[in-house]
Structures are given as structure tokens and as C-alpha cells.
Design an enzyme around this catalytic site. Structure first.
Site, mmCIF file in Angstrom:
data_model
loop_
_atom_site.group_PDB
_atom_site.id
_atom_site.type_symbol
_atom_site.label_atom_id
_atom_site.label_comp_id
_atom_site.label_asym_id
_atom_site.label_seq_id
_atom_site.Cartn_x
_atom_site.Cartn_y
_atom_site.Cartn_z
ATOM 1 N N THR A 13 0.833 -1.214 0.000
ATOM 2 C CA THR A 13 0.000 0.000 0.000
ATOM 3 C C THR A 13 0.866 1.263 0.000
ATOM 4 O O THR A 13 0.464 2.289 -0.546
ATOM 5 C CB THR A 13 -0.976 0.041 1.207
ATOM 6 N N MET A 91 10.637 -6.215 4.579
ATOM 7 C CA MET A 91 10.767 -6.866 5.885
ATOM 8 C C MET A 91 12.074 -7.632 6.062
ATOM 9 O O MET A 91 12.165 -8.497 6.922
ATOM 10 C CB MET A 91 9.577 -7.809 6.107
ATOM 11 N N ILE A 93 16.058 -7.492 6.937
ATOM 12 C CA ILE A 93 17.168 -6.657 7.426
ATOM 13 C C ILE A 93 18.389 -6.979 6.562
ATOM 14 O O ILE A 93 18.716 -8.139 6.326
ATOM 15 C CB ILE A 93 17.445 -6.910 8.922
ATOM 16 N N LEU A 94 19.033 -5.914 6.062
ATOM 17 C CA LEU A 94 20.145 -6.102 5.129
ATOM 18 C C LEU A 94 21.475 -5.862 5.815
ATOM 19 O O LEU A 94 21.559 -5.123 6.799
ATOM 20 C CB LEU A 94 20.000 -5.138 3.944
ATOM 21 N N HIS A 110 8.485 3.661 8.847
ATOM 22 C CA HIS A 110 8.265 2.822 10.029
ATOM 23 C C HIS A 110 6.927 3.224 10.664
ATOM 24 O O HIS A 110 6.665 4.414 10.832
ATOM 25 C CB HIS A 110 9.414 2.996 11.034
#
Ligand code: GAR
Length: 210
Positions: A13, A91, A93-94, A110
Site C-alpha cells: 500500500t 521486511m 534486514i540487510l 516505520h
């Protein structure tokens, strides 16, 4: 014109809010050139397709660890000539090799007012669940730069949203999206593309004169 790459994992969205803003001519000096999903079948990919935007799937589950996934994603971002990168419900985490390659070029939305209800483990509906459990009366959303610290990068924009007595995590999530996320994410992306964000001592300022 900056190339905007949007990273997604789910319904998209926030991607839709960016596309709608772009269609209204509200993204100054940028256009969405590619959407990358960490999940196969994410509805966000349909939204990209429906709007003639290139969609790429780079499934997180095909990689054994964060680092190898991050290296593959970084190669993709470089190949797509990314100028601005947006985490829109992304979603995964890199590894810091990604944000270090694009300093002050990556933003995340966020669903809370950072520094509350953020960091590892705070994502999606969980955030709103914790907000309700704590009984805070005001929550909201934050757009911030992505750095190696989870949800810790300089804050660009925030918007507050009232918590209601009868809220469920789902109703609160929806209101935070409608009243905050879908508004401040396109605004922040436009300001970033237009070069209106300055960083001083790790604090972000909007310079509307630019
Ligand atoms: C949004 O509420 C976004 O802020 C949140 O997930 C939802 C994704 O919705 N992101 C995080 O929690 C990241 N830490 P969408 O796919 O419909 O944009």
C-alpha cells in the site's frame, strides 16, 4: 530525474501511495523505475505491473544468510542505476554493505514515532500490538534514512496519529497508514529527489528554499 527503486515484501500500500503521488505529479525530480520484492507472489508486484513499472523478485528464502542476500541485492540496485531507494514494507534486514553503498539515499517508512516502538522485532502489526499493550495515546509514522543501525538513521518526517480506546492492531495499522504513512512517505521521497534534505551532525533538515 532520479531513479527511484522501491523495495517491498507484502501488500504494497505504501508503494501504491508513491505511485499515486507520482501520477498526480507530486514526486519532484524522480520516477519509480523498478520494484524489487523479497517475496514471490507479493501483491506489491501486481501493483507495479498494473502501473507499467518493472518488477523483480529476489526471494530472501533462496539465500542462506543476510550477507549473501545483501550482496545480490546490491548488485541489482547498481545494475538498475538506483539513485534513491525506498523501503516500503520491506521486511528483510540487510547487511550494512547496502546502506554504506548508498549513504543518505535509502529511506524507510516505520509505523510508529521513532524512537518509540522501533528496532529489531518491531515490524508490521507487531508494532501496533505493542503500542496498544503499552497504552500510549498517540502513535504515528516516521520516514528516516536507513543506516547500519536498525530504525536508527536520521529522521526526515514524522506524523502523529491518535490511538482510540476500541482500536485493534488492525484498525490502528490502517489509520496509521491512511493518516500518516501514505502522506509522509511520498513527501519525503519527493524532497530527497529534489535535493531538499540536508544532514548536519547526523540530523536531517528539510530546506524548502532549494
Ligand atoms: C507498513 O505499515 C510499514 O510501515 C510496515 O509494514 C507495513 C507494510 O505495508 N513496515 C515495517 O514495519 C518495517 N519495519 P505495505 O506493504 O502495505 O506498504
Amino acid at each position: 530525474m532520479k531513479n527511484i527503486i522501491v523495495l517491498v515484501s507484502g501488500g504494497g500500500t505504501n508503494l501504491q501511495a508513491l505511485i499515486d503521488a507520482q501520477n498526480r505529479g507530486e514526486i519532484e525530480n524522480g520516477r519509480i523505475t523498478c520494484v524489487i520484492s523479497s517475496k514471490e507472489g507479493a501483491y506489491a508486484l501486481e501493483r507495479a505491473k498494473n502501473n507499467g513499472i518493472k518488477g523483480i523478485v529476489l526471494p530472501r528464502k533462496n539465500f542462506t544468510d543476510n550477507r549473501s542476500y545483501s550482496i545480490a541485492l546490491l548488485e541489482l540496485l547498481n545494475a538498475e542505476n538506483a539513485d534513491v531507494i525506498v523501503y516500503a514494507g520491506f521486511m528483510t534486514i540487510l547487511d550494512e554493505c547496502v546502506c554504506n553503498a548508498y549513504p543518505y539515499k535509502m529511506v524507510n517508512v516505520h509505523p510508529a514515532l521513532i524512537p518509540s516502538f522501533c528496532g529489531k522485532g518491531y515490524y508490521g502489526l507487531r508494532v501496533h500490538d505493542e503500542v496498544l499493550k503499552r497504552g500510549v495515546k498517540v502513535t504515528g509514522a516516521t520516514v528516516h534514512f536507513v543506516t547500519s543501525e536498525c530504525d536508527g538513521g536520521p529522521i526526515i518526517l514524522q506524523k502523529a496519529v491518535e490511538v482510540r480506546k476500541d482500536d485493534t492492531p488492525e484498525t490502528l495499522q490502517r489509520r496509521v497508514m491512511e493518516q500518516a504513512e501514505w502522506k509522509i512517505l511520498p513527501m519525503a521521497v519527493s524532497m530527497l529527489c529534489a535535493g531538499k534534505i540536508e544532514i548536519k551532525d547526523n540530523i536531517a533538515f528539510v530546506n524548502e528554499d532549494k
